[in-house]
Design a protein around this motif. Structure first.
Motif, PDB file in Angstrom:
ATOM      1  N   LEU A 160       1.745 -12.579  -2.710  1.00 26.48           N
ATOM      2  CA  LEU A 160       1.795 -11.302  -2.011  1.00 26.48           C
ATOM      3  C   LEU A 160       1.852 -11.476  -0.497  1.00 26.48           C
ATOM      4  O   LEU A 160       2.297 -10.580   0.214  1.00 26.48           O
ATOM      5  CB  LEU A 160       0.574 -10.454  -2.380  1.00 26.48           C
ATOM      6  CG  LEU A 160       0.540  -9.990  -3.835  1.00 26.48           C
ATOM      7  CD1 LEU A 160      -0.764  -9.303  -4.147  1.00 26.48           C
ATOM      8  CD2 LEU A 160       1.688  -9.053  -4.120  1.00 26.48           C
TER       9      LEU A 160
ATOM     10  N   PRO B 126       5.486 -12.612   2.937  1.00 29.59           N
ATOM     11  CA  PRO B 126       6.050 -12.115   4.207  1.00 29.59           C
ATOM     12  C   PRO B 126       5.215 -12.521   5.416  1.00 29.59           C
ATOM     13  O   PRO B 126       5.764 -12.907   6.445  1.00 29.59           O
ATOM     14  CB  PRO B 126       6.043 -10.592   4.034  1.00 29.59           C
ATOM     15  CG  PRO B 126       6.006 -10.375   2.585  1.00 29.59           C
ATOM     16  CD  PRO B 126       5.232 -11.507   2.005  1.00 29.59           C
TER      17      PRO B 126
ATOM     18  N   PHE C 255      -0.427  -2.580   4.386  1.00 30.79           N
ATOM     19  CA  PHE C 255      -1.427  -3.093   3.453  1.00 30.79           C
ATOM     20  C   PHE C 255      -2.843  -2.720   3.814  1.00 30.79           C
ATOM     21  O   PHE C 255      -3.704  -2.706   2.933  1.00 30.79           O
ATOM     22  CB  PHE C 255      -1.245  -4.585   3.242  1.00 30.79           C
ATOM     23  CG  PHE C 255      -0.125  -4.793   2.297  1.00 30.79           C
ATOM     24  CD1 PHE C 255      -0.299  -4.534   0.955  1.00 30.79           C
ATOM     25  CD2 PHE C 255       1.130  -5.120   2.743  1.00 30.79           C
ATOM     26  CE1 PHE C 255       0.745  -4.638   0.070  1.00 30.79           C
ATOM     27  CE2 PHE C 255       2.179  -5.226   1.864  1.00 30.79           C
ATOM     28  CZ  PHE C 255       1.985  -4.989   0.531  1.00 30.79           C
TER      29      PHE C 255
ATOM     30  N   GLY D  89       1.720  -5.084  -5.525  1.00 33.72           N
ATOM     31  CA  GLY D  89       2.910  -5.927  -5.584  1.00 33.72           C
ATOM     32  C   GLY D  89       4.177  -5.118  -5.388  1.00 33.72           C
ATOM     33  O   GLY D  89       5.110  -5.552  -4.714  1.00 33.72           O
TER      34      GLY D  89
ATOM     35  N   VAL E 162       4.536  -2.321  -3.710  1.00 31.08           N
ATOM     36  CA  VAL E 162       4.686  -1.957  -2.298  1.00 31.08           C
ATOM     37  C   VAL E 162       5.147  -3.170  -1.490  1.00 31.08           C
ATOM     38  O   VAL E 162       5.913  -3.055  -0.533  1.00 31.08           O
ATOM     39  CB  VAL E 162       3.353  -1.406  -1.744  1.00 31.08           C
ATOM     40  CG1 VAL E 162       3.470  -1.108  -0.271  1.00 31.08           C
ATOM     41  CG2 VAL E 162       2.957  -0.159  -2.491  1.00 31.08           C
ATOM     42  N   ASP E 163       4.687  -4.335  -1.919  1.00 31.19           N
ATOM     43  CA  ASP E 163       5.024  -5.556  -1.186  1.00 31.19           C
ATOM     44  C   ASP E 163       6.488  -5.950  -1.378  1.00 31.19           C
ATOM     45  O   ASP E 163       7.079  -6.620  -0.533  1.00 31.19           O
ATOM     46  CB  ASP E 163       4.128  -6.694  -1.687  1.00 31.19           C
ATOM     47  CG  ASP E 163       3.925  -7.751  -0.631  1.00 31.19           C
ATOM     48  OD1 ASP E 163       4.477  -7.581   0.470  1.00 31.19           O
ATOM     49  OD2 ASP E 163       3.218  -8.727  -0.890  1.00 31.19           O
TER      50      ASP E 163
ATOM     51  N   PRO F 132       9.603  -4.601  -1.233  1.00 24.55           N
ATOM     52  CA  PRO F 132      10.623  -4.474  -0.183  1.00 24.55           C
ATOM     53  C   PRO F 132      10.337  -5.361   1.026  1.00 24.55           C
ATOM     54  O   PRO F 132      11.267  -5.919   1.611  1.00 24.55           O
ATOM     55  CB  PRO F 132      10.564  -2.986   0.200  1.00 24.55           C
ATOM     56  CG  PRO F 132       9.341  -2.448  -0.412  1.00 24.55           C
ATOM     57  CD  PRO F 132       9.005  -3.306  -1.569  1.00 24.55           C
ATOM     58  N   ILE F 133       9.058  -5.524   1.370  1.00 29.06           N
ATOM     59  CA  ILE F 133       8.750  -6.352   2.540  1.00 29.06           C
ATOM     60  C   ILE F 133       9.104  -7.804   2.249  1.00 29.06           C
ATOM     61  O   ILE F 133       9.692  -8.494   3.088  1.00 29.06           O
ATOM     62  CB  ILE F 133       7.267  -6.206   2.923  1.00 29.06           C
ATOM     63  CG1 ILE F 133       6.931  -4.737   3.116  1.00 29.06           C
ATOM     64  CG2 ILE F 133       6.981  -6.972   4.195  1.00 29.06           C
ATOM     65  CD1 ILE F 133       5.537  -4.485   3.593  1.00 29.06           C
ATOM     66  N   ILE F 134       8.759  -8.253   1.048  1.00 29.45           N
ATOM     67  CA  ILE F 134       9.137  -9.621   0.669  1.00 29.45           C
ATOM     68  C   ILE F 134      10.653  -9.763   0.743  1.00 29.45           C
ATOM     69  O   ILE F 134      11.184 -10.721   1.314  1.00 29.45           O
ATOM     70  CB  ILE F 134       8.647  -9.949  -0.755  1.00 29.45           C
ATOM     71  CG1 ILE F 134       7.133 -10.012  -0.804  1.00 29.45           C
ATOM     72  CG2 ILE F 134       9.237 -11.259  -1.234  1.00 29.45           C
ATOM     73  CD1 ILE F 134       6.579 -10.198  -2.189  1.00 29.45           C
TER      74      ILE F 134
ATOM     75  N   PHE G  24      12.891  -8.103   2.494  1.00 29.86           N
ATOM     76  CA  PHE G  24      13.444  -8.172   3.840  1.00 29.86           C
ATOM     77  C   PHE G  24      13.069  -9.467   4.543  1.00 29.86           C
ATOM     78  O   PHE G  24      13.882 -10.070   5.230  1.00 29.86           O
ATOM     79  CB  PHE G  24      12.991  -6.975   4.665  1.00 29.86           C
ATOM     80  CG  PHE G  24      13.768  -5.740   4.348  1.00 29.86           C
ATOM     81  CD1 PHE G  24      15.093  -5.636   4.742  1.00 29.86           C
ATOM     82  CD2 PHE G  24      13.204  -4.712   3.642  1.00 29.86           C
ATOM     83  CE1 PHE G  24      15.827  -4.512   4.429  1.00 29.86           C
ATOM     84  CE2 PHE G  24      13.931  -3.580   3.324  1.00 29.86           C
ATOM     85  CZ  PHE G  24      15.246  -3.474   3.721  1.00 29.86           C
ATOM     86  N   SER G  25      11.815  -9.889   4.340  1.00 26.97           N
ATOM     87  CA  SER G  25      11.403 -11.085   5.079  1.00 26.97           C
ATOM     88  C   SER G  25      12.209 -12.295   4.653  1.00 26.97           C
ATOM     89  O   SER G  25      12.684 -13.048   5.499  1.00 26.97           O
ATOM     90  CB  SER G  25       9.904 -11.331   4.913  1.00 26.97           C
ATOM     91  OG  SER G  25       9.612 -11.625   3.576  1.00 26.97           O
ATOM     92  N   VAL G  26      12.398 -12.475   3.348  1.00 30.37           N
ATOM     93  CA  VAL G  26      13.162 -13.656   2.955  1.00 30.37           C
ATOM     94  C   VAL G  26      14.646 -13.476   3.249  1.00 30.37           C
ATOM     95  O   VAL G  26      15.360 -14.435   3.504  1.00 30.37           O
ATOM     96  CB  VAL G  26      12.951 -14.042   1.478  1.00 30.37           C
ATOM     97  CG1 VAL G  26      11.561 -14.533   1.261  1.00 30.37           C
ATOM     98  CG2 VAL G  26      13.257 -12.901   0.565  1.00 30.37           C
ATOM     99  N   GLU G  27      15.079 -12.202   3.244  1.00 26.95           N
ATOM    100  CA  GLU G  27      16.482 -11.950   3.562  1.00 26.95           C
ATOM    101  C   GLU G  27      16.808 -12.397   4.990  1.00 26.95           C
ATOM    102  O   GLU G  27      17.826 -13.022   5.244  1.00 26.95           O
ATOM    103  CB  GLU G  27      16.762 -10.460   3.400  1.00 26.95           C
ATOM    104  CG  GLU G  27      18.210 -10.104   3.456  1.00 26.95           C
ATOM    105  CD  GLU G  27      18.828 -10.049   2.069  1.00 26.95           C
ATOM    106  OE1 GLU G  27      19.894  -9.464   1.951  1.00 26.95           O
ATOM    107  OE2 GLU G  27      18.247 -10.593   1.119  1.00 26.95           O
ATOM    108  N   TRP G  28      15.895 -12.076   5.923  1.00 31.40           N
ATOM    109  CA  TRP G  28      16.136 -12.502   7.309  1.00 31.40           C
ATOM    110  C   TRP G  28      15.937 -13.989   7.451  1.00 31.40           C
ATOM    111  O   TRP G  28      16.487 -14.625   8.329  1.00 31.40           O
ATOM    112  CB  TRP G  28      15.166 -11.804   8.256  1.00 31.40           C
ATOM    113  CG  TRP G  28      15.302 -10.340   8.258  1.00 31.40           C
ATOM    114  CD1 TRP G  28      16.393  -9.629   7.838  1.00 31.40           C
ATOM    115  CD2 TRP G  28      14.346  -9.401   8.675  1.00 31.40           C
ATOM    116  NE1 TRP G  28      16.152  -8.308   7.975  1.00 31.40           N
ATOM    117  CE2 TRP G  28      14.904  -8.134   8.487  1.00 31.40           C
ATOM    118  CE3 TRP G  28      13.053  -9.506   9.196  1.00 31.40           C
ATOM    119  CZ2 TRP G  28      14.225  -6.971   8.798  1.00 31.40           C
ATOM    120  CZ3 TRP G  28      12.382  -8.356   9.508  1.00 31.40           C
ATOM    121  CH2 TRP G  28      12.960  -7.091   9.303  1.00 31.40           C
TER     122      TRP G  28
END
Lengths: 225, 242, 222, 160, 150
Positions: free
Chosen positions: A173, A176, A211, B158, B160-161, B163-165, B167-171
């Protein structure tokens, strides 16, 4: 302002307990030193190579020490079943959550501040110019780690195999946070122009906001049937 | 307990979902393997797309269902919704793993590597890890009520996380081609698109069917154990009274 | 005032409580007997809003046990098997912390009086880590006294307490009862419970059987 | 239970029919020759040769003509290409050439260029994708039937 | 108290939704330096020299040259406005070819040459049969640089 009182008392209790037993911080610092030592064995680095990987090593050390601290945060509540007393607090559980997050954040940040000079000395880094930016990165990433980590610490403390489950649930989790922290730290250590890594700072801010809010509400369900 | 009634009603059409899945998949497979031409650039290997993309889509769909079901559970505390959540998590994990597997097989001839830390591969791996964590978490709790509650919390956080995951790995790094079907239009020619659509629909139907079967399985399991447990207690009691 | 309606609780495949119906009026002390593993603690935890019952519902002071948990908690103390004390804090700090979370801020005089009443006033500044089990139990009792709740749930309160401690506890329970409080206690010790309990019941494999306290024999309670 | 097996028997039959159809459809494309085989055996007629375009040898003349060297494992071929404008012709790329071997000039006359079909990968992906799903579904179906039976026979069932 | 809770919930949903929306839809994606364009590279100040960066662009038709004796190649990368020369060491990925998009990772040297050791070829998201392609059919193409970003 009873909920503010609850936050204050939780932080006070965690700090006094920690001051008297010195269990959490000493084990965190010691563990991190061992991590640094092991990494220095496994890479023979010159300064250029160090810059490429040091940010990763640093955050691996910080994340794992952070998990030690987070695990301790609620497992100390298990002695004499103190967790039950927290569950029976009449106030909304969010206050307890915020208090715990504040305490955990303080411990983790303190350990990071203590360890950072070690990295600087042992891996020959030059950081004098970027120190305030680095501190900002540490601050934002640690807020994110402790916000979500506190929730899962409270969750895993009530199940079997808790020492194993906390990292298993937490690490995917915080992907990021780890990516953003490593990239931003790398940028700051390299002395890159801010434009090259400011996106990661923004991502950290977004993560922190999301979060803290989500965990604040979910904590109610962790503590309360 | 309205959801109970809805579920019962949908369950009655279980067979239709299964039959529809088989029909769509057979049509899709025939078109994909035989009826469609090879791609101008990738050649025959493009046929892997027809199995890989539907699997990936379906696992994301499954995760959405899991998050919605978890919210519902926390709100209403209906045990059959929890059975559905547990079922959908296991199925999503299987579909995600298979999507990763077929993706790896597609990657070897096109990118010349089985695995690369590309954005979408990474985020799907993280997704798989979260799902496995969810399933593990549920095995480590004794109280079924707590098990359901903790599972729901993890699923929501998880989700909610996600989209953030993403985008972060996408960048962080990206190599994967963009989506072919998006709001800006379709960039697959029709000969290749039709089998893909058939497979996508078929795979979603198959997923729904499997979800129904698995929910039923877990529900019956719970029922059986509950009855057995009650009988056990009864046995103790009668022994005590005599 | 406590009212349970058909409370059941399952752990995994095991049914711990089955269809418990119980009503305790104000000023009453109900004693819960039963062999180990019969579900006494689980019942108390359910009533203390720590665990959610699998079936049934209950009311405390007329408030719904699943909906008004926060209001119930403000009026209820659970003297559990664990003492809810932090080892690194001393007696005063423990009391201050626990009560602050409940929204009370007792004065130094109140604290001193409570500690004296449970006869550990001399150890007020000692870390709880160095306390004996009986002293911890007394400190937990002092905490309860300061919170002064309407509902008191006691889980095997006499264990680890000596004769004098037992008498202090019983004195406090009588005081609560005369003040229209409600007390529910689980115990194995018939003789120590007899003087305070007004009603009693036996839990066997999760099922509650109410009996007049005079009819209980001590070999019933094994 | 018998119903279940009949249904799954049907699924198996459909699967087998699909596999046979697919195999028939691609049977012709399965055979490739290596440059070494071409040189030694000098087969007549249309053949398919698999190899890599050697770096620095590609020369294009106009839209649909090119010459280059095709590199195999232990031998290489001179290739002369004439056909539709090639999309996939570039140096250091592994290709399949379709054409005929001119034994007299020792030049391979290609008239079409195909991409390596990698049927193994395709078959692997489809098996990996579908087989576990089918097995899982079968196991779940059986278990559900078993549970129904168990609940019925042990007389546990009553409306809740 | 329930009213307060409701307000808190609405504020929370707005916060989370706003943050996620900002991430997904906002102009956040545009100022992300995932890779630079050749025109940006040309405008680099000395700060950026010898820093590992990524550059995305289209490989100029006819600009690719291979070394006969060792693995590697040189080519020109363009974004329509500016063009930079790139040297690459290693085996290019199978999908890399002229006229296609590519993202290269490496260093911009002071001599205005980009030295790369990693090419990430994008196989485009267009799929069509070979007959159509030969007939010259073009699918409705999106803006080229945009297709690289997503």
């Amino acid at each position: 302002m009873t909920s503010f009182n609850v936050i204050r008392w939780i932080v006070w209790k965690d700090f006094v307990t920690e001051l008297r037993s010195r269990e959490t911080i000493s084990s965190m610092v010691f563990f991190a030193l061992i991590v640094i030592l092991i990494f220095s064995f496994s890479f023979s680095m010159d300064q250029q190579a160090a810059r490429e990987v040091i940010a990763g090593i640093m955050w691996v050390a910080f994340a794992f020490t952070g998990i030690i601290g987070l695990g301790k945060s609620f497992s100390t509540e298990l002695q004499n079943d103190c967790l039950e007393a927290l569950q029976m607090v009449p106030e909304a559980k969010g206050a307890i959550y915020l208090g715990k997050v504040a305490a955990n954040f303080a411990f983790m940040f303190l350990v990071e501040i203590l360890l950072f000079p070690m990295f600087v000395i042992l891996f020959n880094l030059e950081v004098v110019e970027e120190i305030s930016l680095l501190l900002l990165v540490f601050f934002l990433a640690t807020v994110g780690l402790s916000a979500i980590g506190t929730l899962f610490s409270a969750l895993t403390v009530q199940i079997r195999a808790r020492e194993v489950m906390l990292p298993i649930l937490l690490l995917p989790l915080v992907v990021p946070v780890m990516i953003a922290a490593v990239e931003a730290t790398k940028g700051a250590l390299n002395g890159d122009p801010l434009a090259m890594y400011e996106q990661w700072l923004e991502l950290l801010v977004i993560y922190d906001v999301v979060f803290t809010v989500v965990s604040f509400w979910m904590f109610e369900f962790v503590m309360d049937s | 307990m309205t959801i109970h009634r809805v579920i019962r009603k949908v369950q009655r059409f279980e067979g239709w979902f299964g039959g529809g899945a088989v029909l769509c998949l057979v049509a899709g497979l025939y078109l994909g393997l035989i009826g469609s031409p090879p791609d101008y650039y990738q050649g025959e290997v493009v046929r892997i797309m027809y199995i890989h993309v539907p699997l990936a889509h379906t696992s994301l769909l499954g995760y959405t269902v899991l998050a919605v079901g978890s919210l519902w559970y926390l709100w209403k505390r209906d045990p059959i919704v929890d059975n559905m959540c547990q079922a959908v998590a296991a199925l999503s994990a299987v579909f995600t793993a298979l999507a990763l597997g077929t993706g790896m097989i597609w990657g070897k001839p096109t990118w010349d590597t089985w695995w690369t830390w590309d954005a979408r591969l990474t985020s799907f791996t993280v997704l798989l890890l979260i799902l496995i964590g969810y399933l593990m978490l549920r095995t480590f709790v004794d109280d079924p009520e707590k098990e359901a509650r903790y599972g729901a919390i993890l699923a929501i956080v998880g989700f909610v996380d996600l989209p953030i995951i993403h985008f972060s790995v996408e960048w962080w790094r990206t190599l994967h081609q963009p989506q072919s079907i998006s709001m800006r239009g379709v960039s697959i020619s029709s000969g290749l698109l039709v089998p893909l659509l058939f497979m996508s629909v078929g795979m979603s139907l198959l997923f729904s069917y499997m979800l129904m079967v698995r929910t039923q399985l877990l529900y019956l399991d719970r029922l059986l154990h509950a009855k057995k447990g009650r009988l056990l207690s009864q046995f103790h009691l009668s022994k005590f009274d005599s | 005032m406590i009212a349970c309606h058909g409370i059941g609780k399952t752990y995994g495949h095991f049914q711990v409580l089955r269809d418990v119906n119980l009503a305790i009026a104000e000023g009453e002390c109900f004693a819960l007997f039963g062999p180990n593993g019969s579900g006494k603690t689980t019942l108390l935890k359910v009533l203390a809003t720590l665990e959610r019952p699998s079936t049934g519902h209950f009311e405390i002071l007329g408030m719904h046990g699943l909906k008004d948990k926060e209001a119930i908690r403000a009026n209820l103390m659970f003297l559990a098997h664990g003492t809810h004390l932090y080892d690194e804090l001393n007696a005063r700090e423990n009391l201050a912390f626990a009560l602050a979370l409940r929204g009370h801020h007792p004065t130094d005089r109140d604290v001193k009086r409570a500690l004296d009443r449970v006869t550990i006033g001399a150890f007020a500044d000692m870390k709880v880590r160095h306390y004996s089990a009986g002293m911890k139990k007394r400190l937990a009792l002092a905490k309860t006294m300061l919170a002064n709740p309407k509902i008191l749930l006691l889980d095997e309160p006499f264990t680890a307490l000596d004769t004098a401690g037992t008498e202090i506890l019983r004195e406090y329970v009588r005081e609560r009862l005369s003040d229209n409080g409600t007390v529910l206690l689980s115990t194995h010790d018939y003789d120590k419970t007899r003087p305070i309990a007004s009603r009693a019941g036996i839990l066997r494999h999760g099922a509650l059987q109410e009996t007049a306290i005079e009819e209980l024999q001590s070999d019933d309670l094994v | 239970m018998t119903n279940l097996y009949i249904r799954w028997g049907g699924v198996c039959v459909v699967a087998i029919v699909l596999i046979v159809l697919t195999y028939n459809h691609y049977r012709d494309n399965l055979a490739n020759l290596a440059p070494r085989q071409v040189k030694q055996e000098a087969p007549a007629g249309d053949i398919r040769v698999l190899g890599m375009v050697q770096g620095g040898t590609l020369e294009t003349h106009g839209a649909g003509e090119a010459t280059f060297t095709l590199l195999g494992e232990s031998a290489s071929l001179q290739v002369q290409y004439e056909g539709p404008p090639p999309d996939n012709l570039r140096e250091l790329k592994i290709l399949i050439l379709i054409g005929r071997w001119n034994a007299a000039t020792q030049v391979f006359e290609a008239r079409d260029i195909g991409i390596v079909p990698n049927y193994g990968f395709i078959a692997g992906a489809y098996l990996l994708g579908l087989l576990p799903l089918a097995l899982l579904l079968f196991a779940m179906n059986r278990r559900v039937n078993f549970l129904y039976d168990e609940i019925k026979t042990s007389k546990l069932y009553e409306e809740e | 108290m329930p009213g307060k809770k409701k307000i808190g919930m609405v504020v929370s949903i707005l916060l989370v939704g706003g943050a996620l929306g900002y991430l997904a839809l906002g102009n956040f994606g545009e100022n992300v330096v995932y890779f630079f364009t050749p025109s940006e590279v040309k405008a680099f100040t000395t700060d950026y020299y010898q820093k590992k960066v990524r550059v995305g662009g289209m490989v100029v038709e006819g600009s690719m040259e291979t070394y006969p004796d060792r693995l590697g190649l040189t080519f020109q990368l363009t974004d329509g406005e500016a063009t930079i020369p790139v040297t690459f060491e290693g085996i290019p990925p199978d999908l890399f070819k002229e006229g296609q998009g590519a993202v290269v990772e490496g260093y911009w040297t002071g001599e205005h040459r980009f030295e790369s050791n990693l090419i990430m070829a994008k196989h485009s998201e267009d799929y069509m049969p070979i007959e159509l392609k030969r007939a010259g059919v073009e699918l409705p193409r999106k803006d080229f640089m945009k297709s690289l970003v997503e």
